[in-house]
Design a protein around this motif. Sequence first.
Motif, mmCIF file in Angstrom:
data_model
loop_
_atom_site.group_PDB
_atom_site.id
_atom_site.type_symbol
_atom_site.label_atom_id
_atom_site.label_comp_id
_atom_site.label_asym_id
_atom_site.label_seq_id
_atom_site.Cartn_x
_atom_site.Cartn_y
_atom_site.Cartn_z
ATOM 1 N N ARG A 86 0.652 9.066 7.737
ATOM 2 C CA ARG A 86 1.039 7.652 7.904
ATOM 3 C C ARG A 86 0.022 6.886 8.742
ATOM 4 N N GLN A 87 -0.514 7.531 9.785
ATOM 5 C CA GLN A 87 -1.497 6.865 10.630
ATOM 6 C C GLN A 87 -2.782 6.606 9.867
ATOM 7 N N MET A 88 -3.128 7.491 8.934
ATOM 8 C CA MET A 88 -4.308 7.270 8.098
ATOM 9 C C MET A 88 -4.156 5.999 7.268
ATOM 10 N N VAL A 89 -2.953 5.806 6.732
ATOM 11 C CA VAL A 89 -2.685 4.593 5.956
ATOM 12 C C VAL A 89 -2.793 3.362 6.855
ATOM 13 N N PHE A 90 -2.289 3.466 8.096
ATOM 14 C CA PHE A 90 -2.394 2.342 9.028
ATOM 15 C C PHE A 90 -3.862 2.003 9.315
ATOM 16 N N VAL B 289 0.827 -1.211 0.000
ATOM 17 C CA VAL B 289 0.000 0.000 0.000
ATOM 18 C C VAL B 289 0.857 1.256 0.000
ATOM 19 N N SER B 290 2.004 1.222 0.681
ATOM 20 C CA SER B 290 2.840 2.421 0.773
ATOM 21 C C SER B 290 3.415 2.837 -0.581
ATOM 22 N N LYS B 291 3.462 1.901 -1.534
ATOM 23 C CA LYS B 291 3.996 2.217 -2.866
ATOM 24 C C LYS B 291 2.935 2.777 -3.807
ATOM 25 N N SER C 274 -5.347 14.860 4.713
ATOM 26 C CA SER C 274 -5.199 13.727 3.801
ATOM 27 C C SER C 274 -6.398 13.625 2.871
ATOM 28 N N GLU C 275 -7.586 13.957 3.391
ATOM 29 C CA GLU C 275 -8.785 13.931 2.549
ATOM 30 C C GLU C 275 -8.681 14.934 1.400
ATOM 31 N N LYS C 276 -8.207 16.148 1.704
ATOM 32 C CA LYS C 276 -8.040 17.160 0.654
ATOM 33 C C LYS C 276 -7.051 16.685 -0.400
ATOM 34 N N LEU C 277 -5.952 16.084 0.047
ATOM 35 C CA LEU C 277 -4.932 15.609 -0.882
ATOM 36 C C LEU C 277 -5.470 14.505 -1.789
ATOM 37 N N LEU C 278 -6.236 13.566 -1.197
ATOM 38 C CA LEU C 278 -6.786 12.466 -1.988
ATOM 39 C C LEU C 278 -7.802 12.973 -3.001
ATOM 40 N N ARG C 279 -8.654 13.887 -2.591
ATOM 41 C CA ARG C 279 -9.659 14.411 -3.519
ATOM 42 C C ARG C 279 -8.998 15.200 -4.652
ATOM 43 N N LYS C 280 -7.898 15.862 -4.332
ATOM 44 C CA LYS C 280 -7.179 16.610 -5.361
ATOM 45 C C LYS C 280 -6.564 15.658 -6.388
ATOM 46 N N PHE D 285 -1.603 7.317 -2.274
ATOM 47 C CA PHE D 285 -1.495 7.510 -0.828
ATOM 48 C C PHE D 285 -0.178 8.149 -0.410
ATOM 49 N N GLN D 286 0.705 8.398 -1.334
ATOM 50 C CA GLN D 286 1.971 9.028 -0.981
ATOM 51 C C GLN D 286 1.740 10.487 -0.608
ATOM 52 N N GLY D 287 2.261 10.891 0.532
ATOM 53 C CA GLY D 287 2.033 12.220 1.057
ATOM 54 C C GLY D 287 0.926 12.272 2.089
#
Length: 473
Positions: free
Chosen positions: A360-364, A349-351, A464-470, A355-357
């Motif tokens: 980290r806890q959100m990814v966990f 998932v980290s690759k 993280s939500e803003k980044l993903l939506r972007k 999800f890059q940027g």
Amino acid sequence: MKLNESQRSASRGFFEFVFFRHVRRSERRLTVDFCPTDLIYVIWLFFVVAAWNWNVWLIPVRWAFPYQTSENIHLWLLADYTCDLIYIIDILVFQPRLQFVRGGDIVCNKKDMREHYMTTERFKMDIISLFPLEVFYYFTGVNSLLRFPRLLKVRSFLCFVHNLCPVAVLVILMLFLFLYVRVIRTSMYLLYSLHINACLFYWGSDYEGLGSTKWVYNGKGNAYIRCYYFAVKTLITIGGLPDPTTVFEICFQLINYFVGVFAFSIMIGQMRDVVGAATAGENYYRACMDSTVKYMTSYNIPREVQNRIKTWYDYTWKSQGMLDEQELLIQLPTKMRLDIAVDVNYAIVSKVALFQGCDRQMVFDMLTRLKSVVYLPGDFVCKKGEIGREMYIIKQGEVQVVGGPDLQTVFVTIRAGSVFGEISLLAGGGGNRRTANVKAHGFANLFILDKKDLAEILVHYPESEKLLRKKAK
């Protein structure tokens, strides 16, 4: 063998060591201490168990058979006192430095570890095991039976078997080695029962007089091998032995038969349990498969669909060793599920570029919500126009974006480590529809993240939500 309270407490704490050991590594003190699953401690237990086995196997042999003579007595004593030295080192060096769990915390303080060991029943048994009955050698000569307290070190053997499997998880293959250990342990119990019976038979033959009757050992050939052969035929109730003639021989044989039937039935039960444990997972898989086939047959499901479902069962079982990972992990506490998810899936998932940027806890948090699903060759993962309720991460295999009148034109192939379906989840508004047809090319193992689960996670990570939506635009 029933476990007392201290053993049950140690067993409960044992699993806490396995999962939280890495947390304590950074907090280790300068004093040397050992976790029960440390490889160095398990290796040391191997030497302690070897010393214990020297006593448990050879004490009865030296008592019954004429193998201990005045010419070689110095070699026997050298081996005896070497084993005693190992016992002493274990009591003075290793056991007082063994970590334990108290109130949920792993205790590493040297004084606390020493005091805890001295309050356990194991400490008392270890001290008694070194009781120096050898002082009676002055009156009886070197009689190996005076070393019988050394057998009380049996806790080390039980701990070695108990601790070996988690180390094997890190070194070899968990399931198969675990089953092999159980098979070997059960076989050793049987072999030792035969060993003791062989020693008693030689003692009985010597008591009656070697070669005095057809039933006793006649003194020819290798004494131990021939007596062991007698023990095998007696305890496993093979039969074909000479009839006993004296009262002593009749009583000895009757006891042998009763013990043999009892011991053999126990061994059969033990082996049944081992085989049952080895095949429990496969039996569950077969039961699920049979129930599904029965259901499909009763409702006249087309043969082609039945064959695809059977293929899915077969591939999923062979590739994962289970049908549903969530069913296995749901029993664990959240923290332990996260630890396993990070170890197993974080590298994939980290690759993922999406999800890059991100936090980290959100990814966990997302890792614990992922569901692993297997798709067969040609299966459609999603179709254009469908309501998008999940996003997909390719764990293994490939999928293809297809189109054209017959949906056979391949536009692009997406490989492991990529994500798709995120637009329907992250774009603004509700009821978003799929924009492409995606089907599996070969067997594909995908992680699925539900829209509801993703929304619950992103509430706590607005950046993280803003980044993903972007990125999804």
